[in-house]
Write an enzyme that holds these catalytic residues in place. Structure first.
Site, PDB file in Angstrom:
ATOM      1  CG  ASN A 147       7.720  28.454 -40.053  1.00 53.96           C
ATOM      2  OD1 ASN A 147       7.056  29.085 -39.235  1.00 53.96           O
ATOM      3  ND2 ASN A 147       8.994  28.165 -39.856  1.00 53.96           N
ATOM      4  CD  GLN A 175       5.648  28.526 -44.938  1.00 59.51           C
ATOM      5  OE1 GLN A 175       5.214  27.863 -45.889  1.00 59.51           O
ATOM      6  NE2 GLN A 175       6.917  28.861 -44.855  1.00 59.51           N
ATOM      7  CG  HIS A 197      10.122  33.495 -51.242  1.00 63.66           C
ATOM      8  ND1 HIS A 197      10.752  32.418 -50.673  1.00 63.66           N
ATOM      9  CD2 HIS A 197       9.978  34.402 -50.258  1.00 63.66           C
ATOM     10  CE1 HIS A 197      10.992  32.684 -49.391  1.00 63.66           C
ATOM     11  NE2 HIS A 197      10.523  33.883 -49.117  1.00 63.66           N
ATOM     12  CB  THR A 233      11.740  53.159 -57.322  1.00 60.27           C
ATOM     13  OG1 THR A 233      12.090  54.537 -57.272  1.00 60.27           O
ATOM     14  CG2 THR A 233      11.175  52.827 -58.695  1.00 60.27           C
ATOM     15  CB  CYS A 320      23.905  21.112 -37.160  1.00 62.03           C
ATOM     16  SG  CYS A 320      25.574  20.508 -36.884  1.00 62.03           S
TER      17      CYS A 320
HETATM   18  N1  PLP Z   1       6.633  34.055 -41.777  1.00 59.41           N
HETATM   19  C1  PLP Z   1       6.662  32.714 -41.959  1.00 59.41           C
HETATM   20  C2  PLP Z   1       5.657  31.870 -41.274  1.00 59.41           C
HETATM   21  C3  PLP Z   1       7.640  32.147 -42.779  1.00 59.41           C
HETATM   22  O1  PLP Z   1       7.667  30.817 -42.929  1.00 59.41           O
HETATM   23  C4  PLP Z   1       8.584  32.984 -43.397  1.00 59.41           C
HETATM   24  C5  PLP Z   1       9.656  32.407 -44.232  1.00 59.41           C
HETATM   25  O2  PLP Z   1      10.001  31.266 -44.128  1.00 59.41           O
HETATM   26  C6  PLP Z   1       8.493  34.365 -43.201  1.00 59.41           C
HETATM   27  C7  PLP Z   1       7.507  34.863 -42.383  1.00 59.41           C
HETATM   28  C8  PLP Z   1       9.464  35.308 -43.843  1.00 59.41           C
HETATM   29  O3  PLP Z   1       9.127  35.492 -45.172  1.00 59.41           O
HETATM   30  P1  PLP Z   1      10.225  36.118 -46.195  1.00 59.41           P
HETATM   31  O4  PLP Z   1      11.177  35.026 -46.496  1.00 59.41           O
HETATM   32  O5  PLP Z   1       9.420  36.521 -47.378  1.00 59.41           O
HETATM   33  O6  PLP Z   1      10.835  37.271 -45.516  1.00 59.41           O
END
Ligand code: PLP
Length: 383
Positions: A147, A175, A197, A233, A320
């Protein structure tokens, strides 16, 4: 405003919102109700399941809807167990939704955890990984794309080893989805996580691929929704949004080449304009949209703030907290010198990013880093 923080989250696409709306206003029935409103909601869910299956190249029967990537990861990491096997192998650069869960399971004595290191380039130590997988191994969990750096791990190569040794493979593809092709059968994953998202669906919806023949226990029990694996649900509008976002991502995947072009333009522009900047993971295969840059001698939180003031949203690759600065685990795992690690910024693009925004970003980064350096806030250590 220029939004270059798409690995944190993306804007929900207009087409996605439009597709979701009727499921709030008209087809709001409980998908398990016998009347027509319930049936309509259930049809929507099953259609979305097919759309998500198509994005991953798998059968819709192998898709379970969850609330997010974190939940999908937890279902596998906590719910997959096999008698006589308790070793779990993962990497030092996993997202906390994998690493923190596994560390917790290890400290509770439920599993033995092996964490595989990466090289300063971000490349996974495949020799260490191969050596760690044996007859006691329960699960290997490796993310497809990192990420912070966008570095892509060689999942098909890893799957060859896990298959040969009869070990299950979980892939966090949060990602990667929507940015690179995902042919999950070909890749060889037994479990795979995605999150809406990150590719223009709303927040609060995710999915988990579970290969036919694999079994996991649910995190909790209830009325048996999603085959009993994810009771509660269903979040119908979110599921509809995930489905349509998956369809659009598949249809528009070729646009990621343009995104890569823009990312490369940003990288060249920044490195040319800022001689003290270096790109992280750039020698490895990378996601087309992600650029991690270390501005040696500067502090990431100050850069984020200075860029925000200039209308550019990015993320810091360092934390930070209460004035104490610490490099991210990923930068630590890549053994980045402290002066660079503390000044690491992630720029993450989307298909909505424009060439003009990239040019403007370079100008604003030059202005922001220049102001910070001239302001005397550059760290002594880097001089
Ligand atoms: N795995 C990776 C590599 C991510 O970058 C993220 C979120 O930044 C997640 C898992 C977690 O996803 P979520 O925000 O949908 O819980």
């Amino acid at each position: 405003m220029i939004y270059l923080d798409n690995n944190a989250t993306t804007r929900t696409a207009d087409d996605v919102l439009t597709a979701m709306q009727p499921y709030y206003r008209e087809y709001y029935g409980n998908p398990h109700s016998a009347h027509h409103l319930g049936r309509r909601a259930m049809e929507g869910i099953e259609h979305a399941r097919t759309q998500v299956g198509d994005l991953l190249g798998v059968s819709p029967k192998e898709i379970t809807f969850t609330s997010c990537g974190t939940e999908s990861n937890a279902i596998v990491l906590r719910g997959y167990r096999r008698k006589g096997r308790r070793k779990v192998v993962t990497t030092a650069v996993e997202h906390p939704s994998v690493l923190a869960v596994l560390q917790r399971c290890a400290s509770a004595g439920e599993i033995d955890l092996v964490v595989i290191p990466v090289a300063p380039s971000g490349e996974l130590d495949m020799n260490a990984l191969e050596a760690a997988i044996d007859s006691k191994t329960l699960l290997v969990s490796v993310m497809l794309a990192q990420n912070e750096t966008g570095v892509i791990h060689p999942i098909p190569e890893i799957a060859e080893i896990t298959r040969e040794r009869g070990v299950a493979l979980h892939v966090d593809a949060v990602q990667a989805a929507g940015k690179i092709p995902l042919d999950v059968y070909k890749m060889g994953a037994d479990f795979l996580t995605i999150s809406g998202h990150k590719f223009h669906a709303p927040k609060g919806i995710g999915a988990l691929f579970i290969r036919e023949g694999f079994h996991v226990d649910p995190l909790w029990n209830g009325a048996g929704q999603e085959g009993g694996l994810r009771p509660g649900t269903e979040a119908v509008p979110g599921i509809i949004g995930l489905g349509i976002a998956a369809k659009i991502a598949r249809e528009r995947l070729s646009e990621q080449e343009w995104v890569r072009h823009l990312r490369d333009q940003l990288e060249r522009g920044l490195l040319l304009a800022c001689p003290f900047a270096t790109a992280n993971g750039a020698s490895q295969p990378r996601l087309p949209n992600t650029l991690s840059v270390s501005f040696a001698g500067l502090f990431a939180d100050e850069i984020v703030e200075a860029l925000d003031e200039r209308g550019v949203c990015v993320s810091a690759g360092a934390a930070c907290h209460s004035g104490v600065r610490e490099p991210s685990n990923v930068m630590k795992a890549m053994a980045k010198p402290l002066s660079q690690a503390l000044g690491t910024i992630r720029f993450s693009l989307s298909r909505f990013t424009t060439a003009t925004e990239i040019d403007t970003t370079v100008e604003r980064v030059v202005a922001a880093t220049g102001a910070l350096t001239n302001g005397g806030r550059a760290r002594e250590a880097a001089r």
